[in-house]
Scaffold this motif. Structure first.
Motif, short mmCIF file in Angstrom:
data_model
loop_
_atom_site.label_atom_id
_atom_site.label_comp_id
_atom_site.label_asym_id
_atom_site.label_seq_id
_atom_site.Cartn_x
_atom_site.Cartn_y
_atom_site.Cartn_z
N GLU A 181 0.84 -1.21 0.00
CA GLU A 181 0.00 0.00 0.00
C GLU A 181 0.87 1.26 0.00
O GLU A 181 0.51 2.26 -0.60
N ILE B 19 3.85 1.70 -1.41
CA ILE B 19 4.35 1.96 -2.77
C ILE B 19 3.22 2.46 -3.67
O ILE B 19 3.39 3.42 -4.41
N LEU B 20 2.06 1.81 -3.57
CA LEU B 20 0.92 2.25 -4.39
C LEU B 20 0.54 3.68 -4.04
O LEU B 20 0.28 4.50 -4.92
N SER B 21 0.51 3.99 -2.74
CA SER B 21 0.06 5.33 -2.32
C SER B 21 1.08 6.41 -2.71
O SER B 21 0.74 7.58 -2.78
N GLY C 205 2.43 6.40 -5.62
CA GLY C 205 2.35 6.48 -7.08
C GLY C 205 3.12 5.38 -7.79
O GLY C 205 3.46 5.53 -8.96
N GLY C 206 3.42 4.30 -7.08
CA GLY C 206 4.12 3.18 -7.70
C GLY C 206 3.15 2.29 -8.46
O GLY C 206 1.93 2.32 -8.23
N THR C 207 3.67 1.51 -9.39
CA THR C 207 2.84 0.58 -10.15
C THR C 207 2.69 -0.73 -9.37
O THR C 207 3.48 -0.99 -8.45
N ARG D 101 -7.56 -0.36 -11.71
CA ARG D 101 -7.28 0.91 -11.02
C ARG D 101 -6.05 0.79 -10.13
O ARG D 101 -5.84 1.61 -9.23
N MET D 102 -5.25 -0.26 -10.33
CA MET D 102 -4.02 -0.48 -9.56
C MET D 102 -4.31 -0.57 -8.06
O MET D 102 -3.59 0.00 -7.24
N GLN D 103 -5.38 -1.26 -7.74
CA GLN D 103 -5.74 -1.47 -6.33
C GLN D 103 -5.46 -2.92 -5.96
O GLN D 103 -5.71 -3.82 -6.76
#
Lengths: 249, 243
Positions: free
Chosen positions: A152, A154-156, A158-160, A243-245
């Motif tokens: 989370e 990395i995703l938060s 702006g990571g892929t 949505r990259m979730q």
């Protein structure tokens, strides 16, 4: 070995049965079932192999290898139930590993394209690939769950998805490959591999047995690397949506 | 709440469920641009879920969310998460040094944070420059939270989401973080949406407050509403009788 001599080996079944009864381990039934199953399964395989070797037909070789892949896929996919489409991913991995290894072996004329070589080597490759798949899937599902906060994070930022899961993926690939590499470090010192021992007992020249064993060991290194990496890269995208979730299992 | 400001984030009849649990129910409202908005409410009220909807870590089942007047689905996830940054409650760190963590947002874009910029960010969040090469394992709870906030700021977000970042801090660290939040808001004009269990903090630092209970927004308004809430449930919550 005569059938009478073979029947004497049942002493090795009698010993655990007596021990189980004496120490109330409750393993008598399982031991008996395992013994009967192994006798029936191995004899059946023996007759099937005899038939396939004698016919040396490509169709029978293909059917045998397909059967191995189906059984191995069925066994391995149970550990990755949380990953969508895991059956297809495991099957694709096993097929790829089998095609790759046989292409190199036959293409470079390392082994002849006969049932006698293709079937036993396929058995070892597919069996090893199945164990590797199970090890990988076990570790990967645990890593994803344990390090959800890292994913989370990395995703938060702006990571892929690939960046978010990279660490867990690498750890799982390494963890599943380590047993193969480690066991090869001590081979010949701690244990003599089963195939090599079998050849020597059957009267083969030990040096020739070692040469074949080396071939198998190097083959299993490729199997280990390709299985875990391919299965890893096929599996991780299904953990995320468009949505990259990170999707809940 | 009568809002005379442009909304940074706007929710329109948003619902979100996980399995059979209806976590957010018909959420409608705006977070005004450039303000500090505190989210308060008992545990399990859906506050963290609401934050995760703001930066697209989750998507609503029904309803619309707008960020800077654009429907959230029309913004690429990577762009959205840089625009709406989030500091997580546990302040997770990647292994390595403070610099490695500050560099992470740019590393994800294939870039590198110049050391001078990293030092400037440390200075901005009130940390000493020599911490730059310290292993994150050796940081205190307060220092970790500050590094976590600085790391989020490296992306220069226009909206900053903070999830109970002071819940495990001592009194001194808590005060420092509070001052830091106000400073970020004033210096960069960043909209800050902050979940806190500390009602005093919500009143002192927040311009506006949303009170959430059981997945619903019960009362919103200027943060002074917590002194004398209109809603009976909120009154009981403020008196410590609920949640």
């Amino acid at each position: 070995m005569s059938y009478f001599t073979l029947s004497l080996t049942l002493i090795f079944v009698l010993i655990p049965l007596v021990l189980s009864k004496t120490f109330n381990l409750g393993l008598e039934r399982d031991t008996l079932v395992a013994t009967i199953r192994s006798i029936i399964q191995l004899l059946a395989v023996g007759y099937v192999l005899k038939f396939v070797f004698e016919s040396d037909s490509l169709i029978y070789i293909f059917l045998m290898v397909t059967l191995m892949i189906v059984a191995a896929t069925h066994n391995a996919q149970k550990k990755g139930a949380a990953i969508r489409g895991i059956v297809a991913k495991v099957a694709a991995t096993l097929v790829f590993v089998e095609v790759l290894t046989q292409s190199i072996l036959i293409g470079f004329n390392i082994t002849p394209p006969t049932a006698q070589y293709i079937i036993p080597i396929s058995g070892m490759v597919i069996g090893n690939s199945m164990v590797l798949s199970i090890l990988f899937l076990n570790r990967f599902t645990a890593e994803v769950e344990t390090h959800q906060d890292q994913t989370e994070l990395i995703l938060s930022l702006g990571g892929t998805p690939k960046q978010a899961i990279h660490r867990q993926l690498i750890q799982s690939i390494k963890a599943s490959m380590i047993p193969t590499i480690e066991s090869q470090k001590t081979v010949g010192l701690v244990q003599l591999p089963g195939m090599m021992s079998g050849q020597i007992i059957a009267g083969a020249d030990p040096i020739q047995a070692v040469q074949f064993q080396l071939l198998i060991m190097f083959l299993l290194l490729t199997t280990a690397a390709v299985t875990s990496i391919l299965l890893g890269f096929l599996s991780y995208p299904t953990l995320f949506n468009k949505r990259m979730q990170l999707m809940k299992s | 709440m009568s809002i005379q400001y442009k909304p940074a984030v706007h929710f329109n009849h948003v619902n979100y469920s996980a399995g059979d649990t209806h976590i957010l129910k018909e959420i409608t409202g705006s977070f005004p641009e450039g303000k500090i908005i505190t989210l308060v409410g008992p545990s399990g009220a859906g506050k963290t879920t609401l934050l995760k909807l703001c930066n697209g870590l989750l998507s609503p089942d029904t309803g619309e969310i707008y960020v800077k007047d654009k429907p959230i689905d029309n913004i690429e996830p990577v762009e959205l998460r840089r625009l709406v940054g989030m500091a997580l409650q546990s302040a997770p760190m990647i292994s390595g040094t403070v610099y490695d963590n500050l560099n992470l947002p740019l590393e994800l874009q294939g870039k590198k944070l110049p050391e001078q910029d990293a030092l400037a960010w440390l200075h901005d969040v009130g940390l000493e420059e020599q911490l730059i090469s310290r292993n994150v394992k050796d940081l205190s709870g307060g220092q970790r939270q500050k590094v976590s906030i600085a790391r989020t700021l490296v992306n220069k977000p226009e909206v900053l989401l903070l999830d109970e970042i002071t819940s495990s801090l001592d009194r001194t660290s808590l005060k420092e973080i509070e001052e830091l939040i106000v400073k970020i808001n004033r210096k960069y004009g960043t909209t800050i949406i902050w979940i806190t269990h500390n009602l005093q903090q919500a009143m002192e630092i927040g311009d506006y407050t949303w009170v959430m209970m059981a997945g619903e927004v019960i009362e919103t308004g200027e943060s002074e509403l917590l002194v004398n809430p209109a809603n009976d449930k909120v009154k009981r919550f403020v008196r410590g009788e609920a949640g």
